[in-house]
Design a protein around this motif. Structure first.
Motif, mmCIF file in Angstrom:
data_model
loop_
_atom_site.group_PDB
_atom_site.id
_atom_site.type_symbol
_atom_site.label_atom_id
_atom_site.label_comp_id
_atom_site.label_asym_id
_atom_site.label_seq_id
_atom_site.Cartn_x
_atom_site.Cartn_y
_atom_site.Cartn_z
ATOM 1 N N TYR A 135 0.784 -1.238 0.000
ATOM 2 C CA TYR A 135 0.000 0.000 0.000
ATOM 3 C C TYR A 135 0.814 1.286 0.000
ATOM 4 O O TYR A 135 0.231 2.365 -0.057
ATOM 5 C CB TYR A 135 -0.938 0.001 1.207
ATOM 6 N N GLY A 181 -4.331 -2.070 -7.025
ATOM 7 C CA GLY A 181 -5.503 -2.671 -7.634
ATOM 8 C C GLY A 181 -5.666 -2.383 -9.107
ATOM 9 O O GLY A 181 -6.784 -2.357 -9.617
ATOM 10 N N GLN A 210 -8.875 -7.158 -2.112
ATOM 11 C CA GLN A 210 -9.009 -5.763 -2.541
ATOM 12 C C GLN A 210 -8.603 -5.600 -4.000
ATOM 13 O O GLN A 210 -9.238 -4.851 -4.747
ATOM 14 C CB GLN A 210 -8.163 -4.841 -1.665
ATOM 15 N N PRO A 234 -11.627 -7.809 -6.446
ATOM 16 C CA PRO A 234 -12.905 -7.813 -5.717
ATOM 17 C C PRO A 234 -13.988 -8.584 -6.466
ATOM 18 O O PRO A 234 -14.892 -8.002 -7.059
ATOM 19 C CB PRO A 234 -13.240 -6.321 -5.602
#
Length: 228
Positions: free
Chosen positions: A46, A54, A130, A133
Motif C-alpha cells: 500500500y 488494484g 481488494q 474484488p
C-alpha cells in the motif's frame, strides 16, 4: 623465598547447565523472521500509493516493456510482494528442516510456526480481495481463513482431552497448503497470462480446504458428540 605450591589445585568452577534449550534457535528465528515479514508485506502492498493499487492484470506486452508503461511501478510492487511471499514460504520449509536436522524442536516452535503461516496467508488473501474484488476471491478468503480458525480451535480443544494426535496434519492438509501457496503467489504477480491459472489453483485450494476440514471434523466427531 619462593611461594609454596598448594597440595591440591582448586577445581575449576563448573559451567552452568541449562535445563532448557533456548527458544531463540535457528528454526524459531526463521519463524520469527517470517512474522516480521508480514508488516513489510503490507507496507509494500500500500505504500507509496503512486506505485498503483488494484490496477488491472498486467499484460505480457507491458512486462516486455518495463519502464515504458504506466504499469511499470505497479509491476515493481507486484514483483516485490511476490518475492516477500516466496521468501516467507521458503523460511517455512527451512525452519522445519533445521528443526529436524539440528534436533532443536520445541513447544514454542510448534506453536509459533503454524501461527506465522496463517498470519502471512491471511494478510495475502486480504490484499488479494481488494485487488481482485470478485466472488471467487471473497469466497476463497472467507473459507480459508475460517477453516484455519476452526481447525486451530479444534486442535486446542482436542489437546485438552489428550487426543491431539487424532487431528494431526493430514496429507490433504499439506496438499491444500501447497495449492493455496502457489495460487497466492501466481495472483500476487498479477500477470494477465497467469490470472486464469491462479484462479483455478485457488478454487482447488478452496475445495481441498473444505475437504481437509471435513477430515479433521470426522476425526474429532466421536469426542464432540460426547455429553459432559
Amino acid at each position: 623465598m619462593t611461594e609454596s605450591t598448594p597440595l591440591h589445585k582448586p577445581e575449576p568452577e563448573s559451567l552452568p547447565v541449562q535445563s532448557e534449550k533456548s527458544i531463540f534457535n535457528l528454526p524459531n528465528n526463521l519463524t520469527i523472521a517470517r512474522i516480521l515479514m508480514i508488516p513489510l508485506f503490507v507496507v509494500i502492498a500500500y505504500w507509496p500509493p503512486a506505485m498503483g493499487i488494484g490496477l488491472p492484470a498486467i499484460s505480457d506486452n507491458v512486462i516486455a516493456r518495463v519502464g515504458m508503461s504506466e504499469f511499470s511501478d505497479s509491476l515493481l510492487r507486484h514483483l516485490l510482494l511476490t518475492s516477500v511471499f516466496i521468501i516467507a514460504a521458503i523460511t517455512d520449509w527451512l525452519d522445519g528442516y533445521f528443526a529436524r536436522k539440528l534436533n532443536v524442536m520445541s513447544a514454542f516452535g510448534r506453536f509459533l510456526d503454524p501461527v506465522a503461516d496463517k498470519l502471512m496467508v491471511a494478510a495475502a488473501l486480504i490484499v488479494l480481495v481488494q485487488w481482485h474484488p470478485n466472488i471467487i476471491m471473497a469466497i476463497a478468503a472467507i473459507v480459508i481463513i475460517s477453516r484455519e480458525i476452526a481447525v486451530s480451535a479444534l486442535r486446542e480443544w482436542m489437546a485438552e482431552l489428550g487426543k491431539s494426535t487424532s487431528v494431526a496434519v493430514s496429507y490433504v492438509g499439506k496438499l491444500k497448503t501447497t495449492f493455496q501457496m502457489v495460487a497466492i503467489t501466481v495472483l500476487l504477480l498479477n500477470w494477465q497470462s497467469l490470472e486464469m491459472i491462479g484462479y483455478i489453483l485457488m478454487v482447488g485450494a478452496v475445495i481441498l480446504t473444505l475437504w481437509s476440514m471435513m477430515i479433521y471434523l470426522k476425526a474429532a466427531w466421536p469426542y464432540l458428540k460426547q455429553s459432559g
